[in-house]
Every structure is written in C-alpha cells, then in structure tokens.
Design a protein around this motif. Structure first.
Motif, PDB file in Angstrom:
ATOM      1  N   GLU A   1       0.808  -1.217   0.000  1.00 16.86           N
ATOM      2  CA  GLU A   1       0.000   0.000   0.000  1.00 16.86           C
ATOM      3  C   GLU A   1       0.843   1.269   0.000  1.00 16.86           C
ATOM      4  N   CYS A   2       2.143   1.175   0.275  1.00 15.11           N
ATOM      5  CA  CYS A   2       2.972   2.373   0.445  1.00 15.11           C
ATOM      6  C   CYS A   2       4.396   2.090  -0.026  1.00 15.11           C
ATOM      7  N   GLN A   3       4.873   2.909  -0.950  1.00 17.98           N
ATOM      8  CA  GLN A   3       6.244   2.725  -1.469  1.00 17.98           C
ATOM      9  C   GLN A   3       7.175   3.857  -1.027  1.00 17.98           C
ATOM     10  N   GLN A   4       6.824   4.521   0.060  1.00 12.65           N
ATOM     11  CA  GLN A   4       7.602   5.669   0.530  1.00 12.65           C
ATOM     12  C   GLN A   4       8.951   5.236   1.094  1.00 12.65           C
ATOM     13  N   THR A   5       9.946   6.128   0.955  1.00  8.13           N
ATOM     14  CA  THR A   5      11.223   5.981   1.660  1.00  8.13           C
ATOM     15  C   THR A   5      11.404   7.205   2.543  1.00  8.13           C
ATOM     16  N   MET A   6      12.161   7.046   3.624  1.00  4.77           N
ATOM     17  CA  MET A   6      12.352   8.150   4.575  1.00  4.77           C
ATOM     18  C   MET A   6      13.558   7.840   5.457  1.00  4.77           C
ATOM     19  N   GLN A   7      13.994   8.827   6.242  1.00  2.00           N
ATOM     20  CA  GLN A   7      15.041   8.570   7.217  1.00  2.00           C
ATOM     21  C   GLN A   7      14.489   7.673   8.326  1.00  2.00           C
ATOM     22  N   ARG A   8      15.384   6.879   8.909  1.00  2.00           N
ATOM     23  CA  ARG A   8      14.931   5.922   9.926  1.00  2.00           C
ATOM     24  C   ARG A   8      14.205   6.617  11.074  1.00  2.00           C
ATOM     25  N   CYS A   9      14.662   7.780  11.475  1.00  2.76           N
ATOM     26  CA  CYS A   9      14.039   8.482  12.597  1.00  2.76           C
ATOM     27  C   CYS A   9      12.638   8.987  12.263  1.00  2.76           C
TER      28      CYS A   9
END
Length: 654
Positions: free
Chosen positions: A98-106
């Motif tokens: 449902e979600c292909q987002q990437t982000m910083q671990r924090c």
C-alpha cells in the motif's frame, strides 16, 4: 506488529528496518549484525546496540569483540554525531503493497502513525477484530476511541529516555495494570466527605560518600524479573550514608542510577548498579508524598473513577504544533486540556481528551505547573512528546483483567466471599519455580577439627530467617570437602533440626556436633536464577555478604515464617497500601507483594508492613490462586479491621 517499526519482533528485541542501501560496516552492531540502534560505546572502543549489549551482559562479563572484562555501567551513549548519522539512514516503508515511501529511519514512526495507508489499514482491521460490530447501533469508531486509553499497544519504552522512565514510573503507581491492585487509591464509602488525592513526584538526589566503596546502607526489592517490576527501597539502615543524607525513605522507587535507567532491569542488575563504587551517586527517585487536600466538588466522584493515562505524540519536526489548548482553573491547581484543535496532531491521535489534567510532560512534574511551562517543554521536544494525564471517567467500566471488580461482595462471617473457601493453605503459598536442590553431606573428621563455617539468620532475627552459611573458611573440614557453599540453607546436623532454631541455638547445635568423628549435614543449595547475580562474585569492598532478596523468594514454603498483621482504620480511610501479583492467564500463579505504602495511612502508621512483603492470606483465607479481581473485593469489604498474613524477606543490601 510493532507500532514503531511496523514489523513483527519480540518485545525485548530490537526494531527491524528495511534499509534502502547497504549500510557501512562501521555502523553495524557486531552482536545482531544490523545497523546500530541506541548505540552504546564500551571503554575498549567498541559500539553495540543498547538492547544487544544489555542482553549480552546479563549472561557474560566481557566485551563480545575482544573479551576484555566489562560491566554494563561502564558503557555510555555514543556521541550525538554517531546517533544522528544512524537516524538519517534511509529505510523503506514495511507496508510495500500500500505504500512505497522511503524516509530517514528516525521518521518512520511518525510516518506510520500519521501518513502510512498500509499501517492505517492494519490498525482498522485490528480494531474490528477487537471490537466486532454488535447488534446495537453503536458506532465502532466511537468504541475504538473509548478503548484507546487502555490499549496495551501504547509503548512505554522505559529503557530509552530519562524523561520516559519518569513518566512510566508515575503510570506504574497510578494506573490499574494487570496484576496491580491499589486499595490505597480507592475510596469505597458511598458518602465521601472531603478526601485527598495521592501525590507522587520525581526528584534527583546526589549521595556523597568519603569512601567511594562504602555501602549506601539501604535494602531494595523488586526488578523486572519479579511481580514488583520497579526497584523499591524497603529499608534505610540507621547511621548509614543514605540515612545521614536523609532524603531517601522506604517506599521510594529508584528510576535511575548515574544516568542509567533501571526501571526495566532485573533485581541482580539493579543491585550491581547500586553497589558500583564512586564518590558521588546520582539517583532519580519517585517519592510518594501522601494525600493532598481536595475540594468537596472534586470529591463528588471517587478516585476509583479516575484513570492515569500515558500518551505519546510523535511530531514530524520540532516546530510542528500539537493542536492542544491548555488552561488553568480557578478552583484547582494544575493544567487542564481545554480543547483539541480539529485536524491537529493530538486530535488525530485520539487518546487525549478535553478536561484531562496534565500530570507531567516528558517526565517533568506539572501538577503545580502553568500552561506557559508546558508550552515550553512541548516546543523544546525533538519529536516525541510523552504526556501523563489524569482523566475523570463518567462511568467505571468493569474490566477484571485490568482493574479488578469494583463492586462490594456481601460480607460473610470470615470477611471473605464464599467463592474463596475452596482454597487450602496447606497447598503452600503458590507453586514456586524450583530454584534450589537438597543435598546431604556426610564427612569423616578429626574430633578437634572445626567445621570452618560462619552462619547467619535464625528465627530470632527480625525477618525470622532460616539458618544459612555466610562463609566457608579455608580451614576446617567443610572447605576441604567442598560441597557446602556460601548461601546454602542448613536444614539439620546429625538429625537435629535447625530450621526452627534461633541464631544462638543453631551455633550451639553446630559446635556440639562438630566434636563427633562424623558429621551429616542436610542443606538446600540455592540455584542462581540470574547469571548476573552480584552476590556470587562480590569483591570484599566492605559489603557484608548476605543473600539477595530474590534468593529468599525461591525457598520452599515450609521454610517461610508467616506473621499476622492486624490493621485498623476509620470508615473514611483507605488501608494505604498497593499490591501487585496474583493469578494471570499468561503468567499463572504469582504471589501478591506489597508494592507501595502511602504516608499518613493505617498501613504506614502501623509500621510492620514493608514493601516487598508477600501477602499469604487475608482474614485467614489463602490468597493462592486468586486473581487481583478476586482480592480487591476482599480488601474493600473489610470496613474497619483486616488481618493480613504475610511473609517478610529482607531486601538486598546496597
């Protein structure tokens, strides 16, 4: 699923992440072989995850890489630079469908809580399973919102931050947890006059000692491996360092030692931290101050209809507002929530409510605070804002798994409910884990040769302890034989029972039988339940050796010496103590322990009950096998007098 990382793992284990790129080997923990989480540096220059190192040090006393001798209290947090580098590692959302987002671990936790459609769908499905739609027309979303304050998924993470440890400790005293009964906080009378609310506050205390290796002079009980959970001061010894300081008292909860959170460590680990030598010791403690006056208007609803709730809000960035309006009231001290702004972070979270009283934010006590102070704390918070709030409930919802029953059973002749009569005291207090083994030692000796042991305990001791070995001297036949060890409980010598003797009678029996050509000793060897047991390897730093509190808990019931304590109170008083333990489906039978004793109450004035005492029976009715929801009515229906049968073991000396 874990609500922080969105993946399945055991509670004591580290969070799991899907990293977008390969991570530099310098940022890998060499215990779990994953990128470091809450990195801790060792004196020998290695870095490990906090949880990995903590778990490793429970079994070993050396560094995993170079095997140099190491203790957990020697380690410290990695630099802010290293922690920031780790927090900025790029991860992929675990809900790939449902979600292909990437982000910083924090940023992952805030993403899951506020933006991820996959995690939102998962929570909705979970809520539907918990609250299936009934035949009535009640809106499931309303039911879900109402149940959220009791949701066991709210993370406490006592080991991560100082602020969180303080908040968690406040909750542990005031919240109705599974296995926690607080008769001290419940008024049971129908017509209450002016009563009081329980006040507890955290403070940091510096203990100075001229000799860095001198005993502090207090006894402690509790630990995460016991029903008590927290580390609690049982007794302060006269003429000790702590007694001279005068600020620590029995019943205080120790939250931190020299900046290290001990709210979620085992009893042995806590003893080790507190025995660590040093000229200055920094302790963070939670202290109950007794009851404070309330207005008659507040008293119209009893304390049983109030609930302490722990809520964590995650800000996307430091400047993001929470959407909360805070006010002061003219007739009551403290800060209250006036409104939650629609669409704001707090409103979306759904766990704070209008008219909640704010007790603390990020561990800072706000019982007498101002809205301006609260706003400053919130604005200075990085991402996580921890609220502890007191909520007045309109209706007390019966929930035996958490709160126990609040109804009063009709009194029978012995003060108990008829359902309790089937339990028998002769079955022992409860089915304890086997942490000891019997042994018989038969030796031949010269008539003038001594046994070569020193002993402690005796039934004349204030705790009425069995006789135990405090040392085995290098001279004497028992040292040569090698089977009797320090800490062994002596049952008999040459057929003479030692279990009911006082200290001097036991010394006399041992000396008279030592004159024989042969000696047969029967003893119990206490098996350590924690490999970090500091009593097994105490350097002679002035600490007088005695068994740890947890050692006594493992003894068979026939060696327990019970005493009856009769408490009396007025119609409008509470008994003034809280208890933990009892039967739970997940843990089976556990003993009931006294956790706190509130200043100024009947239990406090009597002075015989101590934190860590085990309740064996109430008015002669055995507590074995009872749940807290069964024991609450028994205590509440005793109007003016109750007889508690207790076993009292001395806390561990630090």
């Amino acid at each position: 699923l874990c609500c922080e990382c969105g993946q399945v793992h055991l509670l004591p284990d580290n969070h799991l992440y899907n990293f977008q790129d390969e991570v530099d080997d310098e940022l890998i923990c060499h215990i779990c072989l994953q990128p470091l989480l809450q990195p801790m540096d060792t004196p020998c220059g290695h870095t490990y995850c906090f949880k990995c190192l903590e778990n490793f040090m429970q079994e070993y006393n050396f560094c995993p890489m170079d095997r140099k001798k190491l203790s957990f209290q020697q380690c410290h947090k990695s630099s802010l630079l290293v922690r920031n580098l780790l927090d900025k590692l790029v991860v992929v959302c675990p809900f790939k469908a449902e979600c292909q987002q990437t982000m910083q671990r924090c940023e992952l936790e805030a993403h899951l809580q506020n933006r991820c459609p996959g995690f939102k769908k998962y929570k909705s499905e979970l809520q539907r399973k918990k609250n299936p739609v009934s035949k009535g027309k009640e809106d499931p979303s309303t039911k879900a919102e109402a149940s959220m304050p009791r949701d066991p998924e709210v993370p406490s993470r006592g080991s991560s931050l100082v602020a969180e440890s303080s908040a968690a400790a406040v909750v542990s005293l005031g919240t109705a947890e599974p296995g926690l009964v607080n008769p001290a906080f419940e008024e049971t009378e129908e017509d209450l006059p002016q009563r009081a609310s329980l006040v507890a506050e955290t403070s940091t205390i510096e203990i100075h000692r001229e000799d860095p290796e001198e005993e502090l002079g207090m006894r402690i009980v509790g630990g995460k491996d016991t029903p008590l959970g927290n580390i609690v001061v049982q007794e302060v010894l006269r003429d000790s360092v702590v007694a001279a300081d005068g600020r620590i008292a029995p019943g205080d909860h120790i939250l931190e030692v020299n900046g290290v959170n001990i709210s979620s460590v085992t009893h042995c680990q806590a003893v080790s931290f507190l025995r660590h030598p040093g000229p200055v010791l920094h302790l963070m403690v939670l202290q109950e101050k007794g009851f404070s006056n309330k207005t008659a208007q507040q008293d119209s609803t009893c304390a049983a209809n109030r609930e302490v709730i722990h809520v964590t809000l995650i800000k996307r960035d430091r400047s993001e507002p929470l959407g909360i309006k805070l006010i002061r009231k003219t007739d009551e001290a403290g800060i209250f929530i006036l409104d939650l702004l629609e669409g704001g972070l707090a409103a979306k979270n759904g766990k704070l409510s209008r008219n909640d009283r704010v007790l603390s934010i990020n561990g800072q006590d706000l019982r007498q605070g101002t809205p301006e102070t609260a706003a400053q704390i919130i604005q200075s918070s990085e991402s996580r804002v921890n609220f502890v709030v007191l909520r007045q409930l309109g209706v007390q919802l019966p929930d035996p798994g958490e709160d126990g029953s609040t109804s009063n059973n009709s009194s029978s002749s012995n003060g108990g409910s008829p359902v309790h009569h089937r339990r028998r005291l002769d079955q022992g207090h409860y089915r304890r884990k086997s942490t000891y083994q019997k042994k018989t030692v038969a030796i031949k000796k010269e008539p003038k040769e001594s046994l070569g042991i020193t002993i402690g305990g005796g039934r004349d001791n204030k705790n009425k302890l069995p006789i135990y070995v405090t040392s085995v001297q290098p001279i004497g036949c028992l040292f040569r034989d090698g089977r009797i060890k320090r800490g062994d409980v002596l049952l008999s010598i040459n057929g003479i029972d030692l279990t009911h003797l006082n200290y001097y009678e036991a010394v006399s029996a041992l000396k008279s039988n030592a004159a024989s050509h042969s000696v047969t000793l029967k003893a119990l060897e206490i098996l350590p339940t924690d490999s970090t047991d500091p009593s097994l390897d105490i350097k002679e730093r002035g600490f007088s050796w005695s068994p740890l509190w947890t050692t006594w808990l493992g003894l068979p019931s026939y060696l327990h010496c019970c005493q009856d304590i009769v408490l009396s109170k007025g119609n409008l008083e509470s008994w003034g103590f809280s208890i933990v333990g009892g039967f739970e489906e997940s843990k089976g039978n556990q003993p009931f322990f006294i956790k706190t004793i509130v200043p100024g109450t009947p239990a406090f004035r009597d002075r015989r009950l101590k934190c860590g005492d085990e309740i064996v029976a109430v008015n002669g009715v055995p507590a074995v096998g009872m749940s807290n929801s069964e024991l609450i009515p028994m205590l509440k229906e005793q109007r003016n007098k109750v007889t508690l049968t207790v076993v009292s073991w001395p806390g561990s000396l630090v």
